[in-house]
Design a protein around this motif. Structure first.
Motif, PDB file in Angstrom:
ATOM      1  N   GLY A  88       8.586  22.511 -44.737  1.00 34.61           N
ATOM      2  CA  GLY A  88      10.054  22.424 -44.707  1.00 34.61           C
ATOM      3  C   GLY A  88      10.680  22.690 -46.064  1.00 34.61           C
ATOM      4  N   GLN A  89      10.065  23.589 -46.832  1.00 39.58           N
ATOM      5  CA  GLN A  89      10.575  23.825 -48.186  1.00 39.58           C
ATOM      6  C   GLN A  89      11.751  24.806 -48.193  1.00 39.58           C
ATOM      7  OE1 GLN A  89       7.126  24.767 -50.611  1.00 39.58           O
ATOM      8  NE2 GLN A  89       6.457  22.623 -50.635  1.00 39.58           N
ATOM      9  N   ASN A  90      12.938  24.247 -48.185  1.00 35.01           N
ATOM     10  CA  ASN A  90      14.165  25.025 -48.362  1.00 35.01           C
ATOM     11  C   ASN A  90      14.899  24.355 -49.512  1.00 35.01           C
ATOM     12  OD1 ASN A  90      13.648  24.983 -45.145  1.00 35.01           O
ATOM     13  ND2 ASN A  90      14.451  26.951 -45.805  1.00 35.01           N
ATOM     14  N   PHE A  91      14.892  25.028 -50.655  1.00 36.82           N
ATOM     15  CA  PHE A  91      15.410  24.385 -51.863  1.00 36.82           C
ATOM     16  C   PHE A  91      16.918  24.556 -51.977  1.00 36.82           C
ATOM     17  CE2 PHE A  91      10.962  25.614 -52.655  1.00 36.82           C
ATOM     18  CZ  PHE A  91      10.428  24.343 -52.853  1.00 36.82           C
ATOM     19  N   LEU A  92      17.583  23.507 -52.411  1.00 34.46           N
ATOM     20  CA  LEU A  92      19.043  23.562 -52.558  1.00 34.46           C
ATOM     21  C   LEU A  92      19.398  24.349 -53.812  1.00 34.46           C
ATOM     22  CD1 LEU A  92      20.711  20.138 -51.754  1.00 34.46           C
ATOM     23  CD2 LEU A  92      21.544  22.395 -51.119  1.00 34.46           C
ATOM     24  N   ILE A  93      20.252  25.329 -53.662  1.00 35.04           N
ATOM     25  CA  ILE A  93      20.608  26.136 -54.833  1.00 35.04           C
ATOM     26  C   ILE A  93      22.117  26.144 -55.068  1.00 35.04           C
ATOM     27  CG2 ILE A  93      18.580  27.671 -54.848  1.00 35.04           C
ATOM     28  CD1 ILE A  93      20.394  29.674 -53.234  1.00 35.04           C
ATOM     29  N   ILE A 101      12.928  11.570 -51.130  1.00 37.55           N
ATOM     30  CA  ILE A 101      11.831  12.135 -50.334  1.00 37.55           C
ATOM     31  C   ILE A 101      11.826  13.642 -50.573  1.00 37.55           C
ATOM     32  CG2 ILE A 101      10.952  12.477 -47.987  1.00 37.55           C
ATOM     33  CD1 ILE A 101      12.770   9.966 -47.266  1.00 37.55           C
ATOM     34  N   GLY A 102      10.697  14.163 -51.005  1.00 32.08           N
ATOM     35  CA  GLY A 102      10.563  15.602 -51.217  1.00 32.08           C
ATOM     36  C   GLY A 102      11.421  16.131 -52.349  1.00 32.08           C
ATOM     37  N   PRO A 103      11.089  15.787 -53.595  1.00 29.18           N
ATOM     38  CA  PRO A 103      11.887  16.277 -54.730  1.00 29.18           C
ATOM     39  C   PRO A 103      11.794  17.784 -54.944  1.00 29.18           C
ATOM     40  CG  PRO A 103       9.932  15.087 -55.496  1.00 29.18           C
ATOM     41  CD  PRO A 103      10.015  14.861 -54.029  1.00 29.18           C
ATOM     42  N   ILE A 125       8.944  11.018 -53.996  1.00 27.50           N
ATOM     43  CA  ILE A 125       7.691  11.129 -53.236  1.00 27.50           C
ATOM     44  C   ILE A 125       7.532  12.556 -52.702  1.00 27.50           C
ATOM     45  CG2 ILE A 125       6.440  10.226 -51.232  1.00 27.50           C
ATOM     46  CD1 ILE A 125       8.322   7.683 -51.599  1.00 27.50           C
ATOM     47  N   GLU A 126       6.508  13.232 -53.189  1.00 23.39           N
ATOM     48  CA  GLU A 126       6.312  14.642 -52.829  1.00 23.39           C
ATOM     49  C   GLU A 126       4.884  14.854 -52.318  1.00 23.39           C
ATOM     50  OE1 GLU A 126       8.317  17.697 -52.809  1.00 23.39           O
ATOM     51  OE2 GLU A 126       6.421  18.210 -51.869  1.00 23.39           O
ATOM     52  N   ILE A 127       4.764  15.597 -51.232  1.00 25.22           N
ATOM     53  CA  ILE A 127       3.449  15.816 -50.616  1.00 25.22           C
ATOM     54  C   ILE A 127       2.705  17.015 -51.221  1.00 25.22           C
ATOM     55  CG2 ILE A 127       4.168  17.381 -48.745  1.00 25.22           C
ATOM     56  CD1 ILE A 127       2.459  15.663 -46.837  1.00 25.22           C
ATOM     57  N   ALA A 178       2.373  11.809 -52.390  1.00 26.26           N
ATOM     58  CA  ALA A 178       2.016  11.179 -51.116  1.00 26.26           C
ATOM     59  C   ALA A 178       2.840  11.757 -49.979  1.00 26.26           C
ATOM     60  CB  ALA A 178       2.274   9.678 -51.187  1.00 26.26           C
ATOM     61  N   ASP A 179       2.364  11.462 -48.795  1.00 29.65           N
ATOM     62  CA  ASP A 179       3.107  11.777 -47.571  1.00 29.65           C
ATOM     63  C   ASP A 179       4.031  10.586 -47.324  1.00 29.65           C
ATOM     64  OD1 ASP A 179       3.943  11.909 -44.945  1.00 29.65           O
ATOM     65  OD2 ASP A 179       1.989  12.532 -44.151  1.00 29.65           O
ATOM     66  N   ILE A 180       5.307  10.813 -47.266  1.00 26.80           N
ATOM     67  CA  ILE A 180       6.275   9.718 -47.108  1.00 26.80           C
ATOM     68  C   ILE A 180       5.935   8.833 -45.897  1.00 26.80           C
ATOM     69  CG2 ILE A 180       7.898  11.287 -45.895  1.00 26.80           C
ATOM     70  CD1 ILE A 180       8.927   8.195 -47.877  1.00 26.80           C
ATOM     71  N   ALA A 211      17.964  12.145 -50.090  1.00 29.42           N
ATOM     72  CA  ALA A 211      16.996  13.229 -49.882  1.00 29.42           C
ATOM     73  C   ALA A 211      17.558  14.409 -49.126  1.00 29.42           C
ATOM     74  CB  ALA A 211      15.789  12.683 -49.114  1.00 29.42           C
ATOM     75  N   ASN A 212      17.002  15.558 -49.498  1.00 32.59           N
ATOM     76  CA  ASN A 212      17.197  16.766 -48.713  1.00 32.59           C
ATOM     77  C   ASN A 212      15.919  16.856 -47.878  1.00 32.59           C
ATOM     78  OD1 ASN A 212      17.546  19.392 -47.803  1.00 32.59           O
ATOM     79  ND2 ASN A 212      17.113  20.342 -49.796  1.00 32.59           N
ATOM     80  N   LEU A 213      15.990  16.372 -46.651  1.00 30.92           N
ATOM     81  CA  LEU A 213      14.773  16.143 -45.859  1.00 30.92           C
ATOM     82  C   LEU A 213      14.036  17.412 -45.449  1.00 30.92           C
ATOM     83  CD1 LEU A 213      15.573  13.384 -43.198  1.00 30.92           C
ATOM     84  CD2 LEU A 213      14.509  13.118 -45.437  1.00 30.92           C
ATOM     85  N   TYR A 248      12.838  19.246 -42.552  1.00 34.16           N
ATOM     86  CA  TYR A 248      13.353  19.088 -41.180  1.00 34.16           C
ATOM     87  C   TYR A 248      12.264  18.934 -40.114  1.00 34.16           C
ATOM     88  CZ  TYR A 248      17.984  20.283 -42.983  1.00 34.16           C
ATOM     89  OH  TYR A 248      19.168  20.284 -43.675  1.00 34.16           O
ATOM     90  N   TYR A 249      11.039  19.372 -40.404  1.00 37.51           N
ATOM     91  CA  TYR A 249      10.019  19.317 -39.355  1.00 37.51           C
ATOM     92  C   TYR A 249       9.621  17.878 -39.002  1.00 37.51           C
ATOM     93  CZ  TYR A 249       6.324  18.376 -42.812  1.00 37.51           C
ATOM     94  OH  TYR A 249       5.545  17.788 -43.790  1.00 37.51           O
ATOM     95  N   ILE A 250       9.997  16.925 -39.873  1.00 39.50           N
ATOM     96  CA  ILE A 250       9.672  15.521 -39.559  1.00 39.50           C
ATOM     97  C   ILE A 250      10.907  14.611 -39.713  1.00 39.50           C
ATOM     98  CG2 ILE A 250       7.158  15.292 -39.836  1.00 39.50           C
ATOM     99  CD1 ILE A 250       7.688  14.751 -42.833  1.00 39.50           C
TER     100      ILE A 250
HETATM  101  N1  SAM Z   1      14.668  18.171 -52.906  1.00 38.50           N
HETATM  102  C1  SAM Z   1      14.400  19.575 -53.001  1.00 38.50           C
HETATM  103  C2  SAM Z   1      15.699  20.342 -52.946  1.00 38.50           C
HETATM  104  O1  SAM Z   1      16.697  19.765 -52.492  1.00 38.50           O
HETATM  105  O2  SAM Z   1      15.721  21.509 -53.343  1.00 38.50           O
HETATM  106  C3  SAM Z   1      13.445  20.054 -51.907  1.00 38.50           C
HETATM  107  C4  SAM Z   1      13.860  19.751 -50.489  1.00 38.50           C
HETATM  108  S1  SAM Z   1      12.864  20.550 -49.267  1.00 38.50           S
HETATM  109  C5  SAM Z   1      14.010  20.683 -47.947  1.00 38.50           C
HETATM  110  C6  SAM Z   1      11.787  19.292 -48.653  1.00 38.50           C
HETATM  111  C7  SAM Z   1      10.722  18.790 -49.630  1.00 38.50           C
HETATM  112  O3  SAM Z   1       9.936  17.787 -48.953  1.00 38.50           O
HETATM  113  C8  SAM Z   1       9.721  19.834 -50.082  1.00 38.50           C
HETATM  114  O4  SAM Z   1       9.548  19.732 -51.489  1.00 38.50           O
HETATM  115  C9  SAM Z   1       8.415  19.477 -49.359  1.00 38.50           C
HETATM  116  O5  SAM Z   1       7.245  19.859 -50.050  1.00 38.50           O
HETATM  117  C10 SAM Z   1       8.554  17.966 -49.246  1.00 38.50           C
HETATM  118  N2  SAM Z   1       7.796  17.362 -48.132  1.00 38.50           N
HETATM  119  C11 SAM Z   1       7.487  17.895 -46.930  1.00 38.50           C
HETATM  120  N3  SAM Z   1       6.828  17.025 -46.164  1.00 38.50           N
HETATM  121  C12 SAM Z   1       6.711  15.877 -46.881  1.00 38.50           C
HETATM  122  C13 SAM Z   1       6.119  14.602 -46.627  1.00 38.50           C
HETATM  123  N4  SAM Z   1       5.513  14.332 -45.469  1.00 38.50           N
HETATM  124  N5  SAM Z   1       6.173  13.658 -47.595  1.00 38.50           N
HETATM  125  C14 SAM Z   1       6.789  13.928 -48.789  1.00 38.50           C
HETATM  126  N6  SAM Z   1       7.370  15.111 -49.083  1.00 38.50           N
HETATM  127  C15 SAM Z   1       7.341  16.081 -48.142  1.00 38.50           C
END
Ligand code: SAM
Length: 306
Positions: A23-28, A51-53, A72-74, A97-99, A140-142, A144-146
């Motif tokens: 779900g890596q869509n970075f905010l720009i 969650i997911g920096p 917390i970043e996976i 870790a996995d959140i 967090a910018n979540l 989306y798959y979870i």
């Molecule tokens: N925060 C950043 C931004 O806004 O640009 C990235 C947001 S991106 C939508 C989601 C982030 O969540 C990614 O960095 C991804 O690797 C991380 N991620 C995905 N599944 C995860 C999990 N189960 N636990 C922790 N982080 C997770």
């Protein structure tokens, strides 16, 4: 240089491959990032769980406002990079870790900066002052798959949290705030509104992300309620009733409730309970308010009905 350019340059320089499956869509969009920080309304005493920096864009902005950020970043590659690039931000802790596998309550209460020892009263108390302790905000910018598993996971730790400020898919945000008798109203609306006061804070177009997702988004602010919105004697049963009512949303309640294995109720009993609850048997679950679902499940919980 603008943020989109900086992000592309960063990806190239560090040879980062974007992982869609995470779900890596970075905010720009700088404006959206600033708005998220404003919505979170951070102060110097606040602890934030992010969650997911990702590349740390939001993390840095949060770190400027709050006391401590637990990010917390996976993705191992991103973790390595974050540990290098966020060195100047002493109040950021990167957790690989996995959140969904993290015990959030334990994580928060074991922080040296968070001397909380009492859960007895259901309220967090600072043992040094005896006063109520500050709760933690999730921002967090979540991925989306979870989305739903993360929300359920966070709600389990709700007693340590005050607000959950998260970017979600636009449709998910609409479902969270939906009222009865609308097409978006469903089990998610009831779960969220039972435990929190939800609000759609801003709408976010897909163009704010790199790469662009196929959906638009919004930022929701879920303010955790001190107590649930209604009194359900048996919460597990309450949510079973909700699920049964929405399993087949076009069905009348008398059928939906008697045909689900989860509740083990025959039609005669269902009709009696509905009558006692003052709910017409031909109504559909999608028309019931939180109060009505509570009334219904409280009557089902009473063994002597019928
Ligand atoms: N925060 C950043 C931004 O806004 O640009 C990235 C947001 S991106 C939508 C989601 C982030 O969540 C990614 O960095 C991804 O690797 C991380 N991620 C995905 N599944 C995860 C999990 N189960 N636990 C922790 N982080 C997770």
């Amino acid at each position: 240089m603008t943020l989109p350019k900086i992000t592309k340059e960063f990806l190239r320089k560090h040879n980062i491959r974007i992982k869609k499956r995470l779900g890596q869509n970075f905010l720009i969009d700088e404006g959206i990032l600033n708005r998220i920080v404003e919505i979170a309304d951070l102060g110097k005493d606040d602890i934030v769980i992010e969650i997911g920096p990702g590349m740390g864009t939001l993390t840095k902005k949060l770190a400027e406002k709050a006391k401590k950020i637990l990010a917390i970043e996976i993705d191992e590659n991103l973790v390595k990079l974050l540990r290098e690039t966020l060195v100047p931000f002493k109040n950021v802790e990167i957790i690989h870790a996995d959140i969904l596998k993290i015990n959030l309550k334990k994580l928060v209460t074991q922080l040296p900066s968070y001397p909380v020892t009492q859960f007895k009263t259901g309220k967090l108390t600072d043992w040094r002052t005896g006063k109520l302790a500050n709760k933690v905000k999730v921002v967090a910018n979540l991925p989306y798959y979870i989305t739903t598993p993360i929300i359920i996971h966070l709600l389990k730790a709700r007693k340590t949290l005050s607000n959950i400020v998260i970017m979600v898919q636009k449709e998910v945000g609409r479902r969270m705030v939906a009222k009865p008798r609308t097409k978006d109203y469903g089990a998610l609306s009831l779960l969220i509104q039972y435990y929190t006061k939800p609000q759609i804070a801003i709408k976010v177009p897909r163009s704010a992300f790199l790469p662009e997702p196929e959906v638009d988004s919004c930022v929701v602010d879920l303010e955790i309620r001190e107590k649930p919105a209604v009194k359900a004697k048996d919460e597990e049963l309450f949510f079973k009733v909700v699920r049964a009512a929405f399993e087949q949303r076009r069905k009348a309640l008398k059928n939906a409730l008697s045909q689900t294995r989860d509740l083990r109720l025959d039609k005669k009993k269902v009709l009696k309970i509905l009558e006692k609850a003052d709910i017409k048997p031909l109504r559909r679950g999608e028309t019931l308010s939180l109060e009505e679902f509570a009334r219904l499940s409280n009557l089902i919980a009473k063994k002597d009905v019928g």
